[in-house]
Write an enzyme that holds these catalytic residues in place. Sequence first.
Site, PDB file in Angstrom:
ATOM      1  N   TYR A 139     -17.602 -50.700 -92.636  1.00 45.78           N
ATOM      2  CA  TYR A 139     -17.222 -52.612 -93.362  1.00 45.78           C
ATOM      3  C   TYR A 139     -18.698 -52.320 -93.739  1.00 45.78           C
ATOM      4  CZ  TYR A 139     -18.319 -56.787 -91.923  1.00 45.78           C
ATOM      5  OH  TYR A 139     -18.754 -58.691 -92.214  1.00 45.78           O
ATOM      6  N   GLU A 227     -18.659 -59.364 -99.195  1.00 49.00           N
ATOM      7  CA  GLU A 227     -17.830 -58.734 -97.410  1.00 49.00           C
ATOM      8  C   GLU A 227     -17.688 -57.973 -97.708  1.00 49.00           C
ATOM      9  OE1 GLU A 227     -16.177 -59.815 -93.386  1.00 49.00           O
ATOM     10  OE2 GLU A 227     -15.679 -60.343 -95.207  1.00 49.00           O
TER      11      GLU A 227
END
Length: 432
Positions: A139, A227
């Site tokens: 991530y 993101e």
Amino acid sequence: MFSKTLSRPILSASKATSNQLRNLSIHEYRSANLLKSYGIAVPNGGAAVTPEDAYKIAKELNTEDMVIKAQALTGGRGKGHFDNGLQSGVRLVSSPEEVKDLAEKMLHHKLITKQTGAAGKEVTAVYIVERKFARHESYLSVIMDRKNKSTIIIASSEGGMDIEGVAKTNPSAIHTYNVDIEKGVSDELANEIASVLGYTSHAIPKAVDTIKKLYKIFKEKDATQIEINPLSETIDHDVLCMDAKFNFDDNAAYRQEEVFSWRDLTQEDPDEVTASKYGLNFIKLDGDIGCLVNGAGLAMATMDVVKLFGGSPANFLDVGGGATPETIEQAFRLIMTEKGVSAIFVNIFGGIVRCDYVAEGLLKAAEALKLKIPVVVRLQGTNLEKAREIIKNSGLKLFMYDDLDVAAHKVVQLSKIVEAARAAEVEVDIKA
């Protein structure tokens, strides 16, 4: 440390009502195209707005391993369902015919997720991509830290899942890095970030390059959040952005014309879109007292005092400093789009906004909308006496007060009377 500095920025990207900052969100396929323009690797694919175009894209991919993704601005698409009964907005497919069939079932239907609630979001496009098999999923996000006037990069070796869930179950897996806005991401910092992503040594150089390019997009495009989840190392050691979420600062719209041309108004509340055209900051809440205020700070204080006296605000509505009689009338129209509103509280401190403009707008709104619910007005500041004279001579049933507490207490009282009357199916005529 994590919960204090991270939880708010991560959550605010997906919850529009958590604060009053307006950020443009774009569809995943738009984000992927932007990534590609900066030389960042993404899976091969394309977006379609018709089943026929979806079929052509799938045919061109020439593979039996594909993914079709419904394009709607909400998280949790894979776990969502459609208004026609179709399950999941992210499906594995193996043929162009299957892609076409699913596109027909997804396009122009509502996708319902935990984030959208029962209303759902219309799917305006489908994104068909080649399925890539990941050796490891991580991530990465770049966000603006407004409090410290800097940028933060968040990295975790546990990608492909809800980052808030990782924060709760394994907070040590999440790493944060402050980035000096002027200096940017150095090779040293990029290497440090890449080292915690859990990749093999073969993929680290590509991860470093990706991190630096992501920050470049963030800065050059006035993003508030980038993101990537997951940012994956494939079995052949490529680093791919498998899914992307981008938000951009509305204040930069004038210099990011291309980015803001990607805005999809079908994904936004129609009333909030209308409000933005008039320069109004309007967000619906779940209460019954409509609030019309100038200034975000005063609006928050107004909602607080309404709650203090036992009421519940139906909206956040800031008319700003350039309000005119026309925008005040439009503000009333927006408030009245909610049928559950049982009273309206107007709280204006006339510095830049003239109180007589507010009064004129109030008269226009009352006449046009044939208002039958009580309106409590508290005005202070520029042209106050003129405003009082306008309201006095109007013949309208308005309740005017100088004291905020008194006005708030009164609007809550009146709201409860109207609600009780509605429950008893009795029409009330409240006289000021």
